[in-house]
Write an enzyme that holds these catalytic residues in place. Sequence first.
Site, PDB file in Angstrom:
ATOM      1  N   LEU A 195       1.037  -1.093   0.099  1.00 37.75           N
ATOM      2  CA  LEU A 195       0.208   0.116  -0.032  1.00 37.75           C
ATOM      3  C   LEU A 195       0.845   1.242  -0.004  1.00 37.75           C
ATOM      4  O   LEU A 195       1.965   1.234   0.683  1.00 37.75           O
ATOM      5  CB  LEU A 195      -0.772  -0.014   1.321  1.00 37.75           C
ATOM      6  CG  LEU A 195      -2.397  -0.590   1.186  1.00 37.75           C
ATOM      7  CD1 LEU A 195      -3.087  -0.002   2.346  1.00 37.75           C
ATOM      8  CD2 LEU A 195      -3.014  -0.323  -0.162  1.00 37.75           C
ATOM      9  N   ASP A 196       0.622   2.133  -0.895  1.00 39.59           N
ATOM     10  CA  ASP A 196       1.490   3.511  -0.942  1.00 39.59           C
ATOM     11  C   ASP A 196       1.418   4.058   0.624  1.00 39.59           C
ATOM     12  O   ASP A 196       0.254   3.851   1.287  1.00 39.59           O
ATOM     13  CB  ASP A 196       0.611   4.337  -2.088  1.00 39.59           C
ATOM     14  CG  ASP A 196       1.321   5.506  -2.113  1.00 39.59           C
ATOM     15  OD1 ASP A 196       2.687   5.763  -2.045  1.00 39.59           O
ATOM     16  OD2 ASP A 196       0.656   6.463  -2.611  1.00 39.59           O
ATOM     17  N   ARG A 197       2.477   4.652   0.921  1.00 39.96           N
ATOM     18  CA  ARG A 197       2.454   5.593   1.982  1.00 39.96           C
ATOM     19  C   ARG A 197       1.078   6.366   2.374  1.00 39.96           C
ATOM     20  O   ARG A 197       0.691   6.456   3.486  1.00 39.96           O
ATOM     21  CB  ARG A 197       3.722   6.607   1.958  1.00 39.96           C
ATOM     22  CG  ARG A 197       3.816   7.401   3.228  1.00 39.96           C
ATOM     23  CD  ARG A 197       4.725   8.703   3.050  1.00 39.96           C
ATOM     24  NE  ARG A 197       6.048   8.326   2.724  1.00 39.96           N
ATOM     25  CZ  ARG A 197       6.858   8.373   3.750  1.00 39.96           C
ATOM     26  NH1 ARG A 197       6.495   8.679   4.933  1.00 39.96           N
ATOM     27  NH2 ARG A 197       8.286   7.906   3.625  1.00 39.96           N
TER      28      ARG A 197
END
Length: 231
Positions: free
Chosen positions: A56-58
């Site tokens: 998951l992206d930051r």
Amino acid sequence: MTVDILYEDEYIICVSKPNNVVVHHAHHSRNVADEESLLQLLFKNFEKKFYPIHRLDRKTSGIILLAKETKYVSKFQELFTNNEIQKTYYGVVRGHSPESVVIDSPVKGRDANVYKDAETHFKTIDKTIVDIPVKPYDTSRYSLVEMKPKTGRLHQLRIHTNKISHPLIGDPKYGDKNHNVMFIDNFDCKNLFLHAYSLEFKHPFSEENQLIKAEFPMDWSIIFDRFKWSI
């Protein structure tokens, strides 16, 4: 910072990742001393190591699966590789977006010079017009959207929404700065409005069907209330 557990069995743990938390630090990351990764937070809470099954992206909030042992990772990763897991995301985008569209447009992979096939099934859930001007208009328009990615490329949903001229609110890279500022100034909402809401899959070990959901962060509650939206 606490991390909510959504599901747990002898093979995996499923948690809800907050906005602006990396899953794990890259090697030699300059941020290691400044911020805790999701894996560090989990180790602090449980004194146990976990192994991410996907990314998951930051800036994205929501549901993520982690294995309890490295030997379990590959079986769950096969679900993603073989498109046997249904991922559902929700977003808030600028403008009144199309009722439904399949966005089939390559995006750059982690090797920035290589484009890879990427497909997102996009649907508008609700729309609103807000009596707050955002240049060059006297009012502002927003849509609540559902997205089901069929691939898992880096920043795929952020790039795809921008591709159809309906960028996600709160996106500093692909978004619209004027609308991002409007949300900060009027609603005190600074985070990216992209939430990994649910995962649906057949458990590779128990063979039970699983549907796991992650509650929306506080920013979403503010906007749902203000815009009279609901899921």
